[in-house]
Design an enzyme around this catalytic site. Structure first.
Site, short mmCIF file in Angstrom:
data_model
loop_
_atom_site.label_atom_id
_atom_site.label_comp_id
_atom_site.label_asym_id
_atom_site.label_seq_id
_atom_site.Cartn_x
_atom_site.Cartn_y
_atom_site.Cartn_z
N LYS A 1 18.73 -14.54 43.92
CA LYS A 1 19.88 -13.98 43.19
C LYS A 1 21.01 -13.56 44.11
CE LYS A 1 16.73 -10.41 43.63
NZ LYS A 1 15.26 -10.52 43.67
N VAL B 1 16.80 -14.50 37.84
CA VAL B 1 17.06 -13.34 36.98
C VAL B 1 15.85 -13.09 36.10
CG1 VAL B 1 18.55 -12.34 35.19
CG2 VAL B 1 19.54 -13.86 36.93
N GLU C 1 10.34 -1.26 47.97
CA GLU C 1 10.28 -1.56 49.40
C GLU C 1 10.32 -0.26 50.22
OE1 GLU C 1 9.86 -4.55 50.55
OE2 GLU C 1 10.14 -5.63 48.65
N LYS D 1 21.98 -10.05 39.69
CA LYS D 1 21.48 -10.76 38.50
C LYS D 1 22.52 -10.75 37.38
CE LYS D 1 16.78 -9.36 39.73
NZ LYS D 1 15.67 -8.42 39.43
N GLY E 1 7.11 -10.25 40.66
CA GLY E 1 5.71 -10.59 40.92
C GLY E 1 5.59 -12.06 41.27
#
Length: 420
Positions: free
Chosen positions: A100, A125, A183, A198, A295
């Site tokens: 993205k 997206v 993160e 996105k 994921g």
């Protein structure tokens, strides 16, 4: 046989390779051709990886290989993948990407380079949700009136936990990091930048508008507190990080920020790490798309759907959905011209006359207060929580500046928008 090269064999790249092997029978049946990974590119060959494909650290082994039909870019970043993808297209190879950030900055340049070559990016997206195909194909007969999306699972997980369990932002963020949802440096997610990338992709498909992240309003969720959540609940709202694209006359407003959303709305019920996107078309009305936004397997599923589409031999529809520019020539609405309702949190001195001063500042900007609550603060302070009727962003920003200049206002005011 269709042969692919994967540039970036991380979580998603490994999932792509594994699913192509495990589900080979159904993928071959649906594509009409066998699809095989010929080679993958990684930065560090010494690192152990759970994939059974040949690996290299030289991207030119894929770009210069005449037997590779499709380059799948999953490396992340902006400029390096831009040059890799551009070179792949120039060599006549189809491209599939989940990047993205790349598309937020270079989608129009790459569209020009691609021409009639297939260039697909469904996974960029909302992970496994087929929102790109929905906008580019399923809703192509509609003028898109608005897009409202929860398109970052990390931020949605944090806000959901804060809303449902009464936990403060800091501890929930640490939990999200421990679970792998956030993160070590979570700025990209909680600051709204991931969602903004996105949103820009969706806005190009819906409105044909070319904007960069620096051009639009982006705010994160870092300032959301339990006081804000208590106010939201009392007045029938939930708080979500939204990406919003909305047609306003001959303009399009694009913004990403935390928003108070009525609990009755479908998008308010999208919780945890899930994503949800509401699209309103002028003919179809509201359609809602829900599913996992991230994921390895969910994103890989979208990547492989693009690979299958290319393998079937169908020419790529125009990359961003338009074979020629819209005659209306929609322009980006300036941030200051956005109109919304607002919620404010003010820490003030707890003494007579303060409310009158706050009301005077708001009145000077022609901002009408709709609701107000006062909570006891620490020491000799109180917290004012208030919502407004609709007004322009520039008026609200001027009011915030003036409020912070009052001697009785002890901290910088916090403002969120109310979306309904």
């Amino acid at each position: 046989m269709i042969q692919i090269g994967i540039v970036g064999v991380g979580t998603v790249g490994a999932s792509v390779a594994r699913i192509l092997e495990e589900n080979q029978d159904i993928i071959t049946a649906r594509a009409g051709k066998e699809i095989r990974v010929r080679k993958g590119v990684v930065r560090n060959l010494s690192r152990a990886r759970d994939v059974a494909i040949p690996l290299t650290d030289d991207v030119d082994e894929i770009l210069d290989d005449p037997d590779i039909d499709i380059v799948v870019e999953l490396m992340g970043g902006v400029e390096e993948p831009y040059h890799v993808v551009k070179k792949a297209l120039e060599k006549g190879k189809a491209v599939v990407t989940a990047n993205k950030a790349l598309l937020a900055y270079h989608r129009y340049e790459l569209q020009d380079v691609a021409g009639d070559l297939p260039f697909e990016f469904e996974a960029s997206v909302a992970g496994g949700i087929p929102i790109i195909k929905a906008l580019r194909e399923g809703l192509s007969a509609n003028h898109i009136e608005s897009i409202k999306g929860i398109i970052n699972g990390t931020a949605n997980y944090i806000l959901t936990k804060m809303m449902t369990e009464g936990v403060d932002f800091g501890p929930v963020l640490k939990e999200a990091q421990a679970l792998g949802y956030a993160e070590a440096d979570p700025t990209f997610d909680i600051g709204g930048f991931d969602a903004a990338h996105k949103l820009l992709i969706l806005a190009s498909i819906a409105y044909g508008i070319d904007a960069k992240p620096e051009d639009i309003l982006i705010e994160g969720i870092e300032q959301v507190t339990q006081e804000d959540i208590a106010f939201a609940k009392e007045f029938g709202y939930t708080i979500k990080l939204l990406g919003i694209a909305k047609k306003v006359g001959e303009f399009v407003e694009l913004r990403v920020h935390p928003a108070l959303v009525p609990q009755r709305e479908m998008i308010a019920k999208v919780d945890g790490v899930m994503n949800g996107i509401s699209v309103i078309g002028d003919k179809v009305g509201e359609t809602m798309y829900y599913g996992p936004g991230a994921g390895g397997d969910a994103t890989a599923s979208a990547v492989i759907s693009d690979i299958i589409a290319i393998a079937r031999g169908g020419k790529s529809s125009p990359m961003l959905g338009f074979k020629r520019p819209l005659e209306s020539g929609l322009q980006l609405l300036e941030r200051d011209a956005i109109v919304s309702r607002y919620y404010l949190r003010l820490v003030v001195e707890d003494k007579p006359g303060v409310l009158a001063k706050v009301s005077q500042v708001m009145g000077e900007q022609k901002i009408s207060i709709e609701t107000m609550l006062q909570r006891p603060g620490e020491g000799e302070t109180a917290t004012l929580l208030l919502s407004t009727h609709r007004c322009e962003e520039r008026a609200m920003q001027q009011a915030l500046h003036a409020l912070f200049g009052l001697e009785s206002v002890k901290e910088r005011p916090v403002m969120f928008r109310i979306e309904r």
